[in-house]
Design an enzyme around this catalytic site. Structure first.
Site, PDB file in Angstrom:
ATOM      1  N   HIS A 243      93.124   2.311 108.045  1.00 53.50           N
ATOM      2  CA  HIS A 243      93.145   1.578 106.764  1.00 53.50           C
ATOM      3  C   HIS A 243      93.534   0.133 107.093  1.00 53.50           C
ATOM      4  O   HIS A 243      94.274  -0.104 108.048  1.00 53.50           O
ATOM      5  CB  HIS A 243      94.206   2.233 105.872  1.00 53.50           C
ATOM      6  CG  HIS A 243      94.263   1.741 104.464  1.00 53.50           C
ATOM      7  ND1 HIS A 243      94.863   0.553 104.111  1.00 53.50           N
ATOM      8  CD2 HIS A 243      93.811   2.284 103.308  1.00 53.50           C
ATOM      9  CE1 HIS A 243      94.785   0.395 102.795  1.00 53.50           C
ATOM     10  NE2 HIS A 243      94.141   1.430 102.286  1.00 53.50           N
TER      11      HIS A 243
ATOM     12  N   ASP B 102     100.849   5.966 110.483  1.00 53.02           N
ATOM     13  CA  ASP B 102     100.582   5.684 109.074  1.00 53.02           C
ATOM     14  C   ASP B 102     100.395   7.039 108.389  1.00 53.02           C
ATOM     15  O   ASP B 102      99.357   7.683 108.544  1.00 53.02           O
ATOM     16  CB  ASP B 102      99.325   4.813 108.959  1.00 53.02           C
ATOM     17  CG  ASP B 102      98.852   4.650 107.528  1.00 53.02           C
ATOM     18  OD1 ASP B 102      99.385   5.313 106.621  1.00 53.02           O
ATOM     19  OD2 ASP B 102      97.913   3.856 107.313  1.00 53.02           O
TER      20      ASP B 102
ATOM     21  N   GLN C 229      98.493   9.272 103.945  1.00 54.90           N
ATOM     22  CA  GLN C 229      97.646  10.360 103.450  1.00 54.90           C
ATOM     23  C   GLN C 229      98.112  11.743 103.922  1.00 54.90           C
ATOM     24  O   GLN C 229      97.568  12.748 103.481  1.00 54.90           O
ATOM     25  CB  GLN C 229      96.188  10.153 103.912  1.00 54.90           C
ATOM     26  CG  GLN C 229      95.519   8.927 103.331  1.00 54.90           C
ATOM     27  CD  GLN C 229      95.284   9.004 101.823  1.00 54.90           C
ATOM     28  OE1 GLN C 229      95.352  10.077 101.228  1.00 54.90           O
ATOM     29  NE2 GLN C 229      95.015   7.873 101.204  1.00 54.90           N
TER      30      GLN C 229
ATOM     31  N   LYS D   1     101.339   8.160  96.197  1.00 50.16           N
ATOM     32  CA  LYS D   1     100.294   9.116  96.593  1.00 50.16           C
ATOM     33  C   LYS D   1     100.840  10.545  96.611  1.00 50.16           C
ATOM     34  O   LYS D   1     100.124  11.492  96.927  1.00 50.16           O
ATOM     35  CB  LYS D   1      99.742   8.747  97.973  1.00 50.16           C
ATOM     36  CG  LYS D   1      98.981   7.416  97.982  1.00 50.16           C
ATOM     37  CD  LYS D   1      98.369   7.157  99.319  1.00 50.16           C
ATOM     38  CE  LYS D   1      97.943   5.723  99.518  1.00 50.16           C
ATOM     39  NZ  LYS D   1      96.733   5.333  98.773  1.00 50.16           N
TER      40      LYS D   1
ATOM     41  N   CYS E 288      88.945   0.208 102.026  1.00 47.34           N
ATOM     42  CA  CYS E 288      89.895  -0.527 102.883  1.00 47.34           C
ATOM     43  C   CYS E 288      89.758  -0.112 104.337  1.00 47.34           C
ATOM     44  O   CYS E 288      90.773   0.022 105.049  1.00 47.34           O
ATOM     45  CB  CYS E 288      91.338  -0.347 102.404  1.00 47.34           C
ATOM     46  SG  CYS E 288      91.629  -0.949 100.754  1.00 47.34           S
TER      47      CYS E 288
END
Ligand code: PLP
Length: 433
Positions: free
Chosen positions: A148, A225, A228, A251, A389
């Site tokens: 991303h 990261d 998600q 999220k 993104c």
């Protein structure tokens, strides 16, 4: 606050509709959906809303909304400074949230958890506070071709500023990382490996534990990261051996404007602050200051108090349902989504990694993703379209944009059926596949 016991249904009912693969589902999804007022509405001319844009942001249960209202109606006050009843209440709840988030990712201590505005700020914090002190000319930052922009642009800025190089691990056709290339790119010049735990485009779950070991063997650190992954699966940062680990509240059923940077304590201790100001200091002299203890050194100014407290409530909410149950439900629903889309002529799904989560990106013949998403929106179905993104990944896939349906635990097979029907109708409407 509501009890979630009623959300569990251990009977594991197998539905066998003609020709359909039905979920073996241990979640009582219909009951869980009642926790989300926003899901129970019709849009446009009476179409029941189908929300399939969960990778962008999730919906919020009543418990989280109630926590926000409760803060502002019962104990709104600044934290860590006020010596009055409300201030003590707010501080206690704020710090309670830190404990909840630490336990949620199995961090060794609350000292590892710095609150930020979200994943993007967490990664920038590392790029500024760690990167500027530890990355120099000729050094390499190794990211991947599926990052991303949040886990790419901060490293581009750092590399430009320091004369360092940013290299990307390539992606194979099935959407997995090319691990041989990763191994060969891991030279002694690599200072940091920056990798997404789960791709927001391909759904790929990367082998971050294996990558952490390889990075450490090569003398590099690893930043994960986890924007998600944390919302969708049980994670254990210590077992993964991540040095830095970033994720966002919004999220995972929490409010916007709150997130976490987890980092190993030795790293946080050695790092300079990211921002200077109130609350991050120990002593301020006329010309220099000393820093507050961990993790407050990284929390300058008044934090996002209400949203952090509600973030903690969101973590509790997910824990009560059970992250393993959530993951199992989503695995089955993702397989169902891919199967329903791929049986439509001219539909191409991107990303077939053996380990994948519920972000399903696809192309429908020559129909532009923006046109498709607008068309299905008219049917009451919210999906995402665009470069998501991830422009370097779009180039790798040979497209400028994709459509994406992304599921959460409150989505159902019936909703996926409605999406598949809408895609077929779109093909007729636009006159081509
Ligand atoms: N990383 C990934 C993989 C994402 O999907 C996102 C958001 O979509 C981000 C980072 C950025 O998260 P935020 O906008 O909450 O900072």
């Amino acid at each position: 606050m509501r009890s979630l016991d009623f959300a569990r249904d251990d009977r594991c009912i197998m539905n066998a509709d003609a020709g359909k693969t039905k979920l073996v589902d241990s979640l009582d999804v219909e009951r869980l959906r009642r926790d989300f007022p926003i899901l129970d509405q019709t849009v446009y001319d009476g179409k029941a809303l189908v929300y399939l844009d969960n990778a962008a942001t999730s919906q919020k249960p009543e418990a989280v909304i109630d926590a926000l209202v409760e803060y502002y109606t019962r104990y709104n006050a600044n934290v860590h400074r006020a010596l009055h009843y409300l201030g003590e209440q707010a501080t206690a709840r704020f710090e309670e949230a830190r404990g909840k988030l630490a336990r949620f990712i199995r961090a060794p201590s609350e000292r590892n958890i710095a609150f930020t505005r979200g994943t993007t700020e967490s990664i920038n914090l590392v790029a500024y506070a760690w990167g500027r002190a530890n990355v120099g000319k000729g050094d390499v930052i190794l990211a991947t071709g599926m990052e991303h922009h949040s886990n790419l642009v901060p490293w581009q800025i750092l590399a430009r500023e320091k004369g360092a190089e940013l290299k990307l691990v390539p992606i194979q056709d099935d959407g997995t990382l090319d691990m041989e290339s990763f191994a060969s790119l891991l030279s002694s010049n690599v200072k940091l490996v920056a990798v997404t735990h789960m791709s927001n485009v391909l759904g790929t779950v990367n082998p971050v534990k294996e990558m952490a070991k390889a990075a450490h063997d090569a003398g590099a650190l690893i930043l994960v990261d986890a924007a998600q992954s944390v919302p969708h699966m049980a994670v254990d940062v210590a077992a993964l051996d991540a040095d830095f680990f970033a994720f966002s509240s919004h999220k995972m059923c929490g409010p916007t404007g709150a997130g976490v940077l987890y980092a190993r304590e030795e790293l946080l201790d050695a790092m300079n602050p990211f921002m200077g100001g109130g609350e991050m200091i120990s002593k301020v002299n006329d010309d220099y200051s000393t820093w507050a203890d961990l993790p407050y050194k990284f929390e300058a100014g008044t934090p996002n108090i209400a949203d952090v407290i509600a973030f903690g409530v969101a973590a509790d909410y997910l824990t009560d349902i059970g992250m393993d149950r959530i993951h199992e439900h989503e695995k089955a629903l993702t397989a169902y989504t891919m199967a329903r889309l791929e049986e439509i002529p001219d539909v191409r799904v991107f990303g077939h990694a053996p380990e994948r989560g519920g972000a399903v990106s696809f192309a429908v013949g020559e129909i532009h993703p923006h046109d498709l998403s607008q068309y299905v929106d008219q049917q009451g179905i919210a999906i995402r379209a665009g470069h998501l993104c991830a422009q370097p990944l779009m180039r790798r896939l040979g497209v400028t944009a994709v459509s994406r349906a992304s599921v959460y635990f409150y989505n159902t097979e019936d909703e996926i059926d409605r999406l598949a029907d809408a895609v077929r109708k779109a093909q007729q409407f636009f006159g081509h596949g």
